[in-house]
Design a protein around this motif. Structure first.
Motif, mmCIF file in Angstrom:
data_model
loop_
_atom_site.group_PDB
_atom_site.id
_atom_site.type_symbol
_atom_site.label_atom_id
_atom_site.label_comp_id
_atom_site.label_asym_id
_atom_site.label_seq_id
_atom_site.Cartn_x
_atom_site.Cartn_y
_atom_site.Cartn_z
ATOM 1 N N LYS A 92 2.153 1.777 -3.535
ATOM 2 C CA LYS A 92 1.108 2.307 -4.415
ATOM 3 C C LYS A 92 0.863 3.791 -4.145
ATOM 4 N N GLU A 93 0.818 4.171 -2.871
ATOM 5 C CA GLU A 93 0.577 5.573 -2.502
ATOM 6 C C GLU A 93 1.725 6.458 -2.984
ATOM 7 N N TRP A 98 1.498 6.925 -6.744
ATOM 8 C CA TRP A 98 0.433 7.862 -7.072
ATOM 9 C C TRP A 98 0.868 9.299 -6.811
ATOM 10 N N LEU A 99 1.577 9.538 -5.695
ATOM 11 C CA LEU A 99 2.051 10.883 -5.371
ATOM 12 C C LEU A 99 3.072 11.369 -6.390
ATOM 13 N N ASP A 143 0.826 -1.210 0.000
ATOM 14 C CA ASP A 143 0.000 0.000 0.000
ATOM 15 C C ASP A 143 0.859 1.259 0.000
ATOM 16 N N ILE A 144 1.973 1.232 0.710
ATOM 17 C CA ILE A 144 2.876 2.381 0.745
ATOM 18 C C ILE A 144 3.475 2.607 -0.640
#
Length: 195
Positions: free
Chosen positions: A164-165, A168-169, A161-162
């Motif tokens: 992916k985040e 995205w950023l 999840d980190i």
């Protein structure tokens, strides 16, 4: 046995497989249950009951006293223990039952849909082999109610999840037209708050 609906059923085990002993629950329509009880009491179950499964060992047919039922072998949401006794005082555990053979008059009556997501089912087994209910009425939809996904109470995010985040950023940052930033000194902000 003769092929039915162009599907060959077999009742003999393959020569390369070893036959294992196991127990399962057999659910039949109520009007046929008495026939099975009588056959068990009389000791001639092998004459009145015959089970033939397809190659996938999940679907098949049951012949009960000359009539045919469609059947499907499904996995129960939890394990049921079976016991036997010789003196009605001491009980001995004989098996852990985790499968049920559902017999119906028509093949489309057998419906097994799980509440799990597609990704979980792809990793485990097909969804239509998982029975969503238990064997008693209070356990209706037990797979959805009791074994649903739990939310993590841990504030830390998993590494996937980190990643992916962060991705995205970075993509959002590269697509920005104008970038503004402000540097705040913590010492200066604390001095202003005390005044």
């Amino acid at each position: 046995m003769e092929p039915i609906n162009n599907v060959q059923y077999t009742s003999e085990p393959k020569s390369d497989e070893s036959e294992a002993e196991g127990q399962f629950i057999m659910r039949v329509p109520e009007d046929r249950a008495e026939t099975i009880h009588e056959a068990i009491r009389d000791g001639n179950v092998h004459k009145k009951l015959s089970i033939a499964l397809k190659e996938d060992l999940r679907q098949g047919q049951v012949w009960l006293d000359g009539s045919m039922l469609y059947t499907k072998l499904v996995d129960l949401p939890s394990i049921v223990e079976s016991y036997k006794t010789t003196d009605k005082k001491n009980f001995y555990k004989t098996a852990d039952i985790s499968q049920m053979l559902i017999c119906t008059e028509k093949p489309e009556e057998i419906e097994c849909k799980s509440s799990e997501s597609e990704e979980e089912a792809a990793n485990k087994q097909p969804q239509n082999d998982l029975y969503p209910h238990g064997i008693t009425r209070p356990l209706k939809n037990v797979r959805r109610r009791r074994f649903r996904k739990k939310m993590l109470n841990n504030p830390e995010m998993p590494a996937t999840d980190i990643a992916k985040e962060l991705k995205w950023l970075l993509i959002a940052d590269s697509q920005a037209m104008d970038v503004k930033y402000e540097i705040i000194n913590e010492l200066d902000s604390s001095d202003h708050s005390s005044v």
